[in-house]
Write a protein that holds these residues in place. Structure first.
Motif, PDB file in Angstrom:
ATOM      1  N   LYS A  80      -4.908  20.345  33.388  1.00  0.00           N
ATOM      2  CA  LYS A  80      -3.971  20.664  32.304  1.00  0.00           C
ATOM      3  C   LYS A  80      -3.596  22.136  32.318  1.00  0.00           C
ATOM      4  O   LYS A  80      -4.375  22.997  32.724  1.00  0.00           O
ATOM      5  CB  LYS A  80      -4.610  20.326  30.937  1.00  0.00           C
ATOM      6  CG  LYS A  80      -4.806  18.838  30.678  1.00  0.00           C
ATOM      7  CD  LYS A  80      -3.506  18.157  30.359  1.00  0.00           C
ATOM      8  CE  LYS A  80      -3.643  16.656  30.218  1.00  0.00           C
ATOM      9  NZ  LYS A  80      -4.457  16.224  29.081  1.00  0.00           N
ATOM     10  N   GLN A  81      -2.373  22.412  31.862  1.00  0.00           N
ATOM     11  CA  GLN A  81      -1.929  23.770  31.613  1.00  0.00           C
ATOM     12  C   GLN A  81      -1.600  23.878  30.126  1.00  0.00           C
ATOM     13  O   GLN A  81      -1.062  22.934  29.540  1.00  0.00           O
ATOM     14  CB  GLN A  81      -0.681  24.119  32.431  1.00  0.00           C
ATOM     15  CG  GLN A  81      -0.861  23.968  33.942  1.00  0.00           C
ATOM     16  CD  GLN A  81      -0.627  22.551  34.407  1.00  0.00           C
ATOM     17  OE1 GLN A  81       0.386  21.951  34.078  1.00  0.00           O
ATOM     18  NE2 GLN A  81      -1.560  22.002  35.179  1.00  0.00           N
ATOM     19  N   ARG A  94      -0.123  26.498  26.818  1.00  0.00           N
ATOM     20  CA  ARG A  94       0.597  27.697  26.389  1.00  0.00           C
ATOM     21  C   ARG A  94       0.549  27.773  24.873  1.00  0.00           C
ATOM     22  O   ARG A  94       0.401  26.750  24.192  1.00  0.00           O
ATOM     23  CB  ARG A  94       2.049  27.659  26.859  1.00  0.00           C
ATOM     24  CG  ARG A  94       2.227  27.720  28.375  1.00  0.00           C
ATOM     25  CD  ARG A  94       3.657  27.327  28.769  1.00  0.00           C
ATOM     26  NE  ARG A  94       4.656  28.153  28.115  1.00  0.00           N
ATOM     27  CZ  ARG A  94       5.931  27.782  27.947  1.00  0.00           C
ATOM     28  NH1 ARG A  94       6.347  26.588  28.383  1.00  0.00           N
ATOM     29  NH2 ARG A  94       6.788  28.593  27.359  1.00  0.00           N
TER      30      ARG A  94
END
Length: 776
Positions: free
Chosen positions: A338-339, A341
Motif C-alpha cells: 500500500k501507498q 498520502r
C-alpha cells in the motif's frame, strides 16, 4: 506448503490465488488438523473441505446457482456460516453476508439491491425471509437440513481465479442505505497473507473471534486461519464479562478487537487469572492511547494497532517488535503493498504534523461499490481510495488518527474531533463508553454533546454528568469540553461495530434520555472574579457551606489563577471568601468514594499550588474567617496572609484520618518551623493572635479594611519597572521540592485509602455532621 509466512514476505503475492484452493491445500497437507471450533464442537480442514464441496454441488444441481450469481447468508455465529460461505465460493457464486439481526426493511433492501436468488438461513429467520421474498423467484435454504450428504465430496469443476468476485460486503451505511463493496478472492487471500506475515502466526497458534460472522473480522480471520494452518475459535457473540475467560479456556494465542472493545475489556474487574493465558499477540483497531501499556501489562501480551476498511482490507499496522508503538497513538505505517498520502481539501500533500485526509492506493482493494458507479467515482479517484479519515503524519512517519471528516464538531472557529473527546471521557472509571456529536447552537454554530453509557450502579444524575465533564476537562482544551451530556443504556451500532451516530441522534430526537445542559455551570462555579485597582480579587462564594470547594471549583480556581498570573492583565491576585469563612476546604459532602476520585481530589489541590507558585505576580490571601484543611494550605502557598480578628486556622486532617495535601509538608514547616508538627498532629484551632505570633498571618486588620489592605500590598510590591517576578521566583520554594512533596503526599494518601482510614475519617465527619443537624 508451510503454514508460516515469513515477515520479510509480507509484500509478496500469496502462494495460492483463491480461498477455495487454499482450503483444498490445507485439507491435503493437514487433513486431520482442527480448522473451526464452535463451542465444544470442532471440524478439521478435511471435514470442512468435504462438507463445502458437497454443499456446492447441491447449490449448483438443486438450486441452479451459476457462476457470478449472488447467494445471501443470514445466520448467527454457527459453523454453517463459514461452510455456506466457502461452498458458495466453490460454486463460483458470490456471497452476500446479511446481518442476522436485520428486520424487514434492512433485509428487503440488501436482498433486492444484491439480486440474491438464494438465501441460506435457519428456522428462526426463515419465516421473516419468506415474507420479504414472497412472490419473488428466491429460494430459502434451512441450513439445519441442507441436503448435501448425497453429493460428492470433490469440488465442482468450476473455474475460479483470483480476480473472481467473492463477496458483496455491505458497509455500515452511516449515511443513507449501505453500499456493497465488491471483494474478490485475491482480496481475501491477500488479506490473510498480509496478516499471517505481520503476526508470524502458524499452525501451533489458536485464533479467536467474537464478532458476528456477517462482519468483516471473522471472515478475514478465516482467511488468516487457512493461510497459517491454525484453528479458528468462534464465540457466539462478544461479551466483555466472559471474553477473557473464553480466551483462557480455548488457550487462544491471538485475537482481534476493535472500537470500544478494549475499553470494555479493561473496565472489567481485575482478576488474578488475567495474566494466566496463552496469548502471544493481539491486533486491535482503536487502542485507547492512555490504556495501551495497561492493556499489555494486564494480559501480558503485546497489543498492536492495525488500520483498514472494508474497501481496502489492511492498510497500516504497527509491528509487534516495535515497543515504541505502545501508547504512542500511532496507527503504524503502510504495509508494503500500500501507498498512503495525507492531503488537504485541494488534494495536495500536506507536511508532517498537519491534519488532512488519509488516502490509500495498492492491494488489496475493492473493485468498487455494487450498482453505485457515482459513489465509486467519488471514493476511488485516480487509483486512490479517499478514506474520509482525518490523520496526522508524525515525524517518525507513523500515522495518528484525528477523526472522521464528517465526525467533527465546528464550535465557533474551532474544530473538535469527536474521537479525541470520546477518548477523554472513556478514561473515566464511571464511563463504559461515549459518543460525541454536534448539537446546533445559536451562538457558536455547534456545541459539543456527549452520549454516555455509565458503569453499573452509577446514578444518571447531574452530579455524575458534572464530575465526568470536569475530569475530561483536565485533558481537553476548554472549547472541546462537552456542554451537553445525555445518559444512554446502549448505542445503536453499524455492522462494523462502530456507533451509528445518525441513528443515535435520531433516537435522541424521538425519545431523549436523561440529558443535562452544563453550559451555565462551567463559566462561574462558586467563584467570583473582579478587578480592583488593577488587582484581580477572586472570591469563593458559597457562604452557606463555609465556601467548601468541590473538584469543579478547585479546577476553576487554578484556571483563574493561571489566567491572571501572567501579569499581562493585572498586577497581582487576592484570594478571599464570602461570609464568615475563607473556606472549609474539601467539600466532604462530595468527598471521594473511590480510589480514583481520591487521587483526583489530591491532584486538584496540587494544581492550585502549582498555579500560585508559577505566577509572575504576588498572590495575597485575605483570610476573612476560618480556613480549614486544604483551604488553609492554599493560603500557605500565597506570598502573604492578611487576616482579621475572626481569622482562625484549623488543620483537622490527622484527627479525621485524612492526610495533608497541597504541599503543606514543605510550606508549613518553612513558614512556622517546629509549630508545623503541633498543628498537624494535634489538630488545634489556631486563632488570629496565635496565627500572627507564629507566622501563619503577616498582619491583622479590621474586617472592613481587609480587601483594601491586600490590594495595597500588591500595589506596594509591584512598582513601575519592578523585578517582582524575578524575586518571587527566588523567594518561593523550588518546583522540584514541591513536586517531591506531592509525590510523598500521594503515597501517603494511597496508603491511607488502602487501609480504610481515610474513608473512615470522611464517614466519621459526615456522621457527626448528620447527628448535629438531627439534634438541632
Amino acid at each position: 506448503m508451510t503454514a508460516e509466512v515469513a515477515f520479510e514476505r509480507l509484500g509478496d503475492d500469496p502462494a495460492v490465488p483463491t480461498l477455495t484452493e487454499l482450503l483444498s491445500r490445507r485439507a491435503k497437507d493437514s487433513p486431520a488438523r482442527e480448522f473451526l471450533r464452535f463451542g465444544e464442537w470442532s471440524w478439521s480442514f478435511a471435514e470442512i473441505d468435504d462438507w463445502t464441496s458437497r454443499l456446492a454441488h447441491r447449490l449448483i444441481e438443486v438450486d441452479g446457482v451459476r457462476p457470478g450469481e449472488r447467494v445471501a447468508i443470514m445466520l448467527p455465529n454457527v459453523v454453517h456460516w463459514p461452510v455456506v460461505w466457502l461452498a458458495v465460493l466453490k460454486a463460483g457464486a458470490v456471497a452476500v453476508p446479511v446481518n442476522s439481526s436485520y428486520q424487514r426493511a434492512d433485509l428487503a433492501f440488501v436482498l433486492r439491491d444484491s439480486g440474491a436468488r438464494v438465501v441460506c438461513t435457519d428456522a428462526e429467520r426463515s419465516v421473516l425471509i419468506g415474507e420479504v421474498v414472497a412472490g419473488e423467484d428466491v429460494r430459502v435454504i434451512d441450513v439445519a437440513d441442507d441436503g448435501s450428504e448425497s453429493f460428492p465430496a470433490t469440488p465442482p469443476a468450476v473455474p475460479i481465479d483470483g480476480g473472481a468476485l467473492a463477496n458483496l460486503q455491505y458497509t455500515s451505511g452511516t449515511t443513507g442505505f449501505p453500499k456493497a463493496c465488491m471483494l474478490t478472492h485475491d482480496y481475501w487471500v491477500r488479506l490473510g497473507w498480509i496478516c499471517a506475515a505481520a503476526t508470524g502466526l502458524g499452525a501451533d497458534d489458536i485464533l479467536l473471534t467474537a464478532q458476528p460472522f456477517s462482519y468483516m473480522d471473522p471472515q478475514w480471520n478465516t482467511a488468516l486461519a487457512l493461510t497459517a494452518g491454525a484453528p479458528l475459535v468462534v464465540l457466539p457473540r462478544f461479551s466483555a464479562s466472559t471474553f477473557m475467560a473464553d480466551v483462557r479456556r480455548h488457550r487462544a494465542t491471538f485475537f482481534y478487537v476493535l472500537g470500544s472493545m478494549p475499553t470494555l475489556l479493561f473496565k472489567q474487574p481485575p482478576s488474578p487469572e488475567d495474566r494466566d493465558n496463552d496469548l502471544r499477540l493481539v491486533f486491535c483497531s482503536g487502542i485507547p492511547t492512555g490504556l495501551h501499556a495497561k492493556l499489555e501489562e494486564r494480559w501480558d501480551a503485546p497489543w498492536r494497532e492495525v488500520y483498514g476498511m472494508t474497501e481496502s482490507g489492511i492498510d497500516l499496522f504497527s509491528p509487534f517488535d516495535d515497543p515504541g508503538a505502545v501508547g504512542s497513538g500511532s496507527l503504524g505505517g503502510p504495509v508494503p503493498t500500500k501507498q498512503v498520502r495525507v492531503v488537504g481539501p485541494d488534494g495536495a500533500d500536506l507536511p508532517d504534523g498537519e491534519a488532512g485526509e488519509l488516502i490509500i492506493a495498492g492491494t488489496p482493494m475493492m473493485n468498487g461499490y455494487w450498482n453505485r458507479p457515482e459513489d465509486t467515482a467519488r471514493v476511488l479517484r485516480d487509483g486512490w481510495l479517499h478514506t474520509g479519515d482525518v490523520v496526522v503524519r508524525r515525524q517518525d512517519h507513523g500515522i495518528r488518527l484525528v477523526g472522521r471528516i464528517k465526525d467533527m464538531v465546528r464550535r465557533g472557529g474551532e474544530n473538535v474531533a469527536s474521537v479525541e473527546v470520546e477518548a477523554a471521557l472513556e478514561r473515566d472509571d464511571l464511563v463504559v463508553s461515549a459518543a460525541v456529536v454536534a448539537e446546533p447552537d445559536e451562538t457558536f454554530g455547534e456545541e459539543v454533546k456527549a452520549f454516555v453509557r455509565l458503569a453499573a450502579g452509577v446514578p444518571a444524575v447531574r452530579a455524575t454528568a458534572e464530575r465526568i465533564v470536569e475530569r475530561a476537562g483536565k485533558e481537553l482544551a476548554r472549547f472541546k469540553v462537552p456542554r451537553y451530556v445525555e445518559f444512554v443504556a446502549d448505542f445503536p451500532r453499524t455492522p462494523s461495530e462502530r456507533v451509528s451516530k445518525p441513528a443515535l441522534k435520531a433516537r435522541a430526537a424521538a425519545d431523549p434520555g436523561v440529558t443535562y445542559d452544563l453550559g451555565a455551570r462551567r463559566p462561574r462555579g462558586f467563584l467570583d472574579v473582579g478587578v480592583v485597582r488593577d488587582v484581580a480579587v477572586v472570591t469563593l462564594r458559597r457562604p452557606e457551606k463555609l465556601n467548601a470547594m468541590d473538584v469543579a471549583t478547585r479546577l476553576r480556581l487554578a484556571s483563574v489563577i493561571r489566567e491572571f498570573g501572567t501579569g499581562e492583565r493585572v498586577r497581582g491576585i487576592v484570594l478571599t471568601g464570602e461570609g464568615r469563612a475563607f473556606s472549609a476546604g474539601e467539600d466532604l459532602l462530595s468527598a471521594p468514594s473511590t480510589e480514583a476520585e481520591m487521587r483526583e481530589a489530591f491532584a486538584s489541590f496540587h494544581d492550585i499550588t502549582r498555579a500560585i507558585l508559577e505566577t509572575r505576580v504576588p498572590v495575597i490571601a485575605a483570610v476573612n474567617g476560618i480556613a480549614v484543611g486544604g483551604a488553609s494550605e492554599i493560603t500557605l502557598c500565597c506570598d502573604a496572609r492578611i487576616g482579621t480578628s475572626a481569622t482562625e486556622y484549623f488543620q483537622p486532617e490527622n484527627g479525621r484520618g485524612i492526610t495533608i495535601s497541597n504541599a503543606s509538608s514543605v510550606l508549613l514547616r518553612r513558614l512556622v518551623g517546629n509549630h508545623a508538627t503541633r498543628l498537624i498532629l494535634g489538630s488545634p484551632r489556631v486563632p488570629a493572635g496565635e496565627a500572627l505570633r507564629i507566622g501563619l498571618l503577616d498582619e491583622i486588620v479590621e474586617p472592613a479594611a481587609l480587601i483594601d489592605r491586600a490590594v495595597d500590598t500588591v500595589i506596594d510590591w509591584t512598582p513601575e519597572g519592578n523585578t517582582t517576578a524575578l524575586h518571587l521566583a527566588l523567594l518561593r520554594p523550588r518546583a522540584e521540592d514541591v513536586e517531591a512533596a506531592f509525590t510523598r503526599e500521594d503515597l501517603a494518601a494511597a496508603e491511607a485509602w488502602a487501609s480504610g482510614v481515610l474513608r473512615a475519617g470522611i464517614e466519621g465527619f459526615l456522621s457527626t455532621r448528620s447527628e448535629k443537624e438531627t439534634s438541632t
